[in-house]
Design a protein around this motif. Structure first.
Motif, mmCIF file in Angstrom:
data_model
loop_
_atom_site.group_PDB
_atom_site.id
_atom_site.type_symbol
_atom_site.label_atom_id
_atom_site.label_comp_id
_atom_site.label_asym_id
_atom_site.label_seq_id
_atom_site.Cartn_x
_atom_site.Cartn_y
_atom_site.Cartn_z
ATOM 1 N N ALA A 146 22.318 37.563 45.835
ATOM 2 C CA ALA A 146 22.584 38.075 47.175
ATOM 3 C C ALA A 146 21.715 37.343 48.208
ATOM 4 O O ALA A 146 20.861 36.517 47.856
ATOM 5 C CB ALA A 146 22.331 39.583 47.210
ATOM 6 N N ASP A 177 23.738 44.577 49.528
ATOM 7 C CA ASP A 177 24.920 43.928 48.953
ATOM 8 C C ASP A 177 24.872 43.934 47.430
ATOM 9 O O ASP A 177 25.890 44.159 46.769
ATOM 10 C CB ASP A 177 25.065 42.492 49.459
ATOM 11 C CG ASP A 177 25.690 42.404 50.834
ATOM 12 O OD1 ASP A 177 26.139 43.442 51.377
ATOM 13 O OD2 ASP A 177 25.722 41.282 51.385
ATOM 14 N N MET A 223 27.697 45.636 45.109
ATOM 15 C CA MET A 223 28.448 44.881 44.111
ATOM 16 C C MET A 223 28.219 45.448 42.705
ATOM 17 O O MET A 223 29.131 45.453 41.883
ATOM 18 C CB MET A 223 28.083 43.402 44.182
ATOM 19 C CG MET A 223 28.457 42.757 45.514
ATOM 20 S SD MET A 223 30.187 42.974 45.996
ATOM 21 C CE MET A 223 30.970 41.803 44.888
ATOM 22 N N GLY A 236 26.100 37.038 46.890
ATOM 23 C CA GLY A 236 26.414 38.344 46.339
ATOM 24 C C GLY A 236 27.767 38.452 45.663
ATOM 25 O O GLY A 236 28.099 39.500 45.113
ATOM 26 N N PRO A 261 30.953 40.703 48.817
ATOM 27 C CA PRO A 261 30.502 41.963 49.440
ATOM 28 C C PRO A 261 31.383 42.368 50.624
ATOM 29 O O PRO A 261 31.660 43.556 50.807
ATOM 30 C CB PRO A 261 29.074 41.648 49.868
ATOM 31 C CG PRO A 261 28.621 40.612 48.890
ATOM 32 C CD PRO A 261 29.850 39.770 48.649
#
Length: 159
Positions: free
Chosen positions: A9, A33, A37, A134, A156
């Motif tokens: 990320a 993020d 995820m 991410g 994301p």
């Protein structure tokens, strides 16, 4: 076996208190993020509990956050085979050995993660794959050969 390729990320840039690329930490946005995820992955595949990361701080942080979201007791492993510039063959063999056929997450860096995906889905680097910070790509591996197909790729922003 499903292999989830994750680009770390968003991380702080080099400068100020960050003097080395390897020491870059996630930004607060990057941490959010990674958690987002991880929750998305847990929803899409509840059978993942192995996370392998590059030794660089931002990848380890991303892997730890994703790991907490996908499992109560994730199996975490830091691998030199995910450091920038890794060998595709060495990483593939390590992932197969660590997973023992189970689904696994690998967290690394650009452009290596895109190139690794391209290698697995096309046998070369001809297939261009864009991985934003991410992002997670699902690769489906059949057997023990370095050959896969791309199931999906999420960012994301899309999640």
């Amino acid at each position: 076996m499903n292999l989830y390729i994750v680009r770390h990320a968003e991380a702080l840039p080099v400068g100020g208190s960050v003097s080395r690329d390897a020491d870059r930490r996630l930004t607060p946005h990057g941490e959010q993020d990674a958690a987002l995820m991880g929750r998305a992955l847990a929803h899409l595949d509840p059978n993942v509990d192995i996370v392998v990361t590059s030794p660089l701080v931002r990848a380890v942080q991303t892997g730890e956050i994703v790991g907490r979201e996908i499992s109560d007791h994730p199996i975490m492993h830091v691998s030199e085979h995910l450091a920038p510039g890794f060998s595709y063959g060495a990483l593939f063999r390590e992932l197969l050995a660590l997973s023992a056929g189970s689904n696994i997450v690998a967290v690394g860096h650009q452009p290596d993660m895109s190139s690794f995906i391209s290698h697995l889905i096309s046998g070369s680097q001809e297939a261009a794959v864009a991985m934003s910070a991410g992002a997670i790509a699902k690769l489906v591996l059949e057997g023990s050969r370095p050959q896969a197909y791309l199931g999906w790729l999420l960012t994301p922003d899309a999640v």
